[in-house]
Every structure is written in C-alpha cells, then in structure tokens.
Design an enzyme around this catalytic site. Structure first.
Site, PDB file in Angstrom:
ATOM      1  N   ASN A   9       0.861  -1.186   0.000  1.00 44.85           N
ATOM      2  CA  ASN A   9       0.000   0.000   0.000  1.00 44.85           C
ATOM      3  C   ASN A   9       0.897   1.236   0.000  1.00 44.85           C
ATOM      4  OD1 ASN A   9      -1.822   2.027   0.510  1.00 44.85           O
ATOM      5  ND2 ASN A   9      -2.406   1.307   2.553  1.00 44.85           N
ATOM      6  N   LYS A  11       0.085   4.263  -0.348  1.00 44.58           N
ATOM      7  CA  LYS A  11      -0.599   5.436   0.220  1.00 44.58           C
ATOM      8  C   LYS A  11      -0.349   6.669  -0.657  1.00 44.58           C
ATOM      9  CE  LYS A  11      -0.365   3.283   4.715  1.00 44.58           C
ATOM     10  NZ  LYS A  11      -0.333   3.385   6.136  1.00 44.58           N
ATOM     11  N   HIS A  99      -9.538   0.970   4.887  1.00 42.08           N
ATOM     12  CA  HIS A  99      -8.295   1.182   5.630  1.00 42.08           C
ATOM     13  C   HIS A  99      -8.591   2.115   6.808  1.00 42.08           C
ATOM     14  CE1 HIS A  99      -4.274   2.498   6.643  1.00 42.08           C
ATOM     15  NE2 HIS A  99      -3.832   1.421   5.992  1.00 42.08           N
ATOM     16  N   GLU A 101      -7.154   4.585   7.872  1.00 40.53           N
ATOM     17  CA  GLU A 101      -7.000   6.009   7.533  1.00 40.53           C
ATOM     18  C   GLU A 101      -8.251   6.530   6.837  1.00 40.53           C
ATOM     19  OE1 GLU A 101      -3.278   5.447   5.521  1.00 40.53           O
ATOM     20  OE2 GLU A 101      -2.357   4.930   7.436  1.00 40.53           O
ATOM     21  N   GLU A 171      -5.414  -5.058  10.677  1.00 46.50           N
ATOM     22  CA  GLU A 171      -4.400  -4.014  10.840  1.00 46.50           C
ATOM     23  C   GLU A 171      -4.679  -3.248  12.134  1.00 46.50           C
ATOM     24  OE1 GLU A 171      -2.477  -2.793   6.903  1.00 46.50           O
ATOM     25  OE2 GLU A 171      -4.262  -1.574   7.129  1.00 46.50           O
ATOM     26  N   GLY A 177       2.317   2.268  10.725  1.00 47.14           N
ATOM     27  CA  GLY A 177       3.267   3.374  10.560  1.00 47.14           C
ATOM     28  C   GLY A 177       3.956   3.794  11.847  1.00 47.14           C
ATOM     29  N   SER A 217       3.306  -2.085  10.441  1.00 44.82           N
ATOM     30  CA  SER A 217       4.759  -2.150  10.657  1.00 44.82           C
ATOM     31  C   SER A 217       5.336  -3.538  10.366  1.00 44.82           C
ATOM     32  CB  SER A 217       5.126  -1.678  12.062  1.00 44.82           C
ATOM     33  OG  SER A 217       4.735  -0.325  12.233  1.00 44.82           O
TER      34      SER A 217
HETATM   35  P1  PGA Z   1       2.713   0.245   7.651  1.00 52.92           P
HETATM   36  O1  PGA Z   1       1.266   0.439   7.001  1.00 52.92           O
HETATM   37  O2  PGA Z   1       3.265  -1.051   7.096  1.00 52.92           O
HETATM   38  O3  PGA Z   1       3.502   1.440   7.220  1.00 52.92           O
HETATM   39  O4  PGA Z   1       2.536   0.175   9.122  1.00 52.92           O
HETATM   40  C1  PGA Z   1       0.403  -0.648   6.781  1.00 52.92           C
HETATM   41  C2  PGA Z   1      -0.894  -0.159   6.192  1.00 52.92           C
HETATM   42  O5  PGA Z   1      -1.319   0.943   6.555  1.00 52.92           O
HETATM   43  O6  PGA Z   1      -1.523  -0.830   5.365  1.00 52.92           O
END
Ligand code: PGA
Length: 259
Positions: A9, A11, A99, A101, A171, A177, A217
């Site tokens: 992803n 983003k 997601h 976000e 997640e 992140g 992460s």
């Molecule tokens: P990350 O993000 O691996 O940077 O923690 C995962 C995601 O948001 O799908």
C-alpha cells in the site's frame, strides 16, 4: 493450503518519478527471482499512476495491480471520486477497502464500506477489507469486540458465494506506521478469532479458504515470524513496500512460509 498474499500500500507517498522508479525496481527484482516466488503479489500505487504502472508490469504479469479506494457507485455526479469499474478498466485487480486512515480521516462507516465491497465484487475485483482496533480499544481489552463488529456490520450480509472472494486484512491501528508491530502471537490470536467468526457465520470449510493478511509495521525483519503463524496468510505492507529490496524480502518470507 491457502496461498500467501503480499500487498504493498503505497498510500499518498510517491510522486510520478518515484512511483515509476519503484515499480521498475520491484519488477526487476521480481523477475530475477520469479521462479522461486509462489505467493501472490499486489502493488497499490495512487490512482494517478495505475495505468503507467500497468504498462510497466507487462513483462511481469504475476505482479498484480491494486487501488487504495473506490466509490460505491459505478458512475454519476460524485465529484472527485473513482469507481471500481474505472479501476478495472485500467488493469486494477484488487482494491483496499476500509483502511483505518479512510475510516478515521474520511468518516467511512460500515454501511458505506459494505457498498464499496459490493462495488468491487460487481466490477470483478477483489476487495482487501481492512479491520483493526485502536490502542485505546486494545488497552480497554475491547479489541475482539471491535474487530467483530467491523466485520459483521460490513461483511456478514454477503452471500456464501461472495464472501470467499474477499481478502481480509487485520491491521491494528496502533501498529500502522508506528514501528510497533503486533507480536506474532497477538496477530495469530486475532486472525484465529476472525477465522472462527467467519466459520460461525459461513461454516468452517469456507472460513478455511479466506485469506487474512496482517498489516501494521510489517517489515523485512519481522515478516517471516508473522507469516509463519497458521492463520496469517501474508501481509498488507505500507512503509516497507516503498523500498523495493525490503518488499522483495517480505515477498520471499511469504513464499518460504507456504508449506
Ligand atoms: P505500515 O502500514 O506497514 O507502514 O505500518 C500498513 C498499512 O497501513 O496498510
């Protein structure tokens, strides 16, 4: 045996130049070790670069393309939105839905996400449906309850024919992140819980077929341990998918854990 899946992803990160460079490096590294890779790989660039990425992936047809979002409707007066049909027409095969976000910053609720999942399926695309609890919810020991209601409310209206077409991604929001990965035990515990939940609704045979990815992460150093868990079927990778070598290491970890 379920295939392991690794989805990157990107983003809202790469500009056009870096997106093109990244997709080229991933395709080159992939081509160099393609004969050893058995997991399914998806990259999810920003909408804007999908067509160009698709062209760049012509020689590596096993590298699949995904989008990060779509709208519920096929077309119409929805300024700024993009439909699943449009995404299919430029070669996307997967779409990340719900997601954290999107839920947090764009207020996407279960009903809206249900519409998006249906839109993906009717366009012939595979939704990667995200769920996961916040730190506060985990600390209050509500994490199972939260994930259960996210899945039930958005997905359990699906027919037994449609449900297995969906990929789930657990997640935990506190791990996205932040560098705080769920431990392999925490991931396995939640993935097992989710599979049981699906089993109660649709039967264990169907539940065994559903892919449940881990995200938050996940990186080259911890992917192997996470993917070795029996109910972890791969990963949804954010930050580490922006570095071709790290992404390939995660892909290799997925292949190694396909017994
Ligand atoms: P990350 O993000 O691996 O940077 O923690 C995962 C995601 O948001 O799908």
């Amino acid at each position: 045996m379920r295939t392991k899946i690794v989805a990157g992803n990107w983003k809202m990160n790469p500009n056009r130049e870096t997106a093109v460079a990244l997709v080229k490096s991933i395709a080159d590294l992939y081509a160099a070790s393609a004969k050893d890779i058995r997991s399914t790989i998806v990259i999810c660039p920003p909408f804007l670069y999908l067509s160009e990425c698709k062209d760049l992936l012509k020689s590596t047809p096993l590298l699949h393309l995904g989008a990060q979002n779509c709208h519920t409707e096929t077309k119409g007066a929805y300024t700024g939105e993009i439909s699943a049909e449009m995404l299919a027409s430029v070669g996307a095969e997967y779409i990340i839905i719900g997601h954290s976000e999107r839920r947090l910053y764009f207020g996407e609720d279960a009903q809206f996400l249900n519409g998006k999942v249906k839109a993906c399926l009717s366009a012939g695309l595979t939704p990667i449906f995200c769920c996961g609890e916040s730190l506060k919810e985990r600390e209050a020991k509500n994490h199972f309850e939260v994930v259960e209601s996210q899945i039930k409310e958005a997905l359990f209206g699906m027919s037994p024919v449609d449900f297995p077409k969906i990929i789930l991604a657990y997640e935990p929001v506190w791990a996205i992140g932040t560098g705080l990965t769920a431990t392999p035990e925490q991931a396995q515990e939640m993935h097992h819980f989710i599979r049981n939940l699906i089993g109660q609704q649709y039967g264990t045979d169907l539940a065994e077929k559903v892919a449940i990815l881990y995200g938050g992460s996940c990186n080259a150093a911890n992917a192997n341990e996470l993917f070795s868990q029996p109910d972890v079927d791969g990963g949804l990778i954010g930050g580490a998918s922006l570095k071709a070598a790290d992404f390939l290491a995660i892909i290799n970890a997925a292949t190694q854990n396909m017994k």
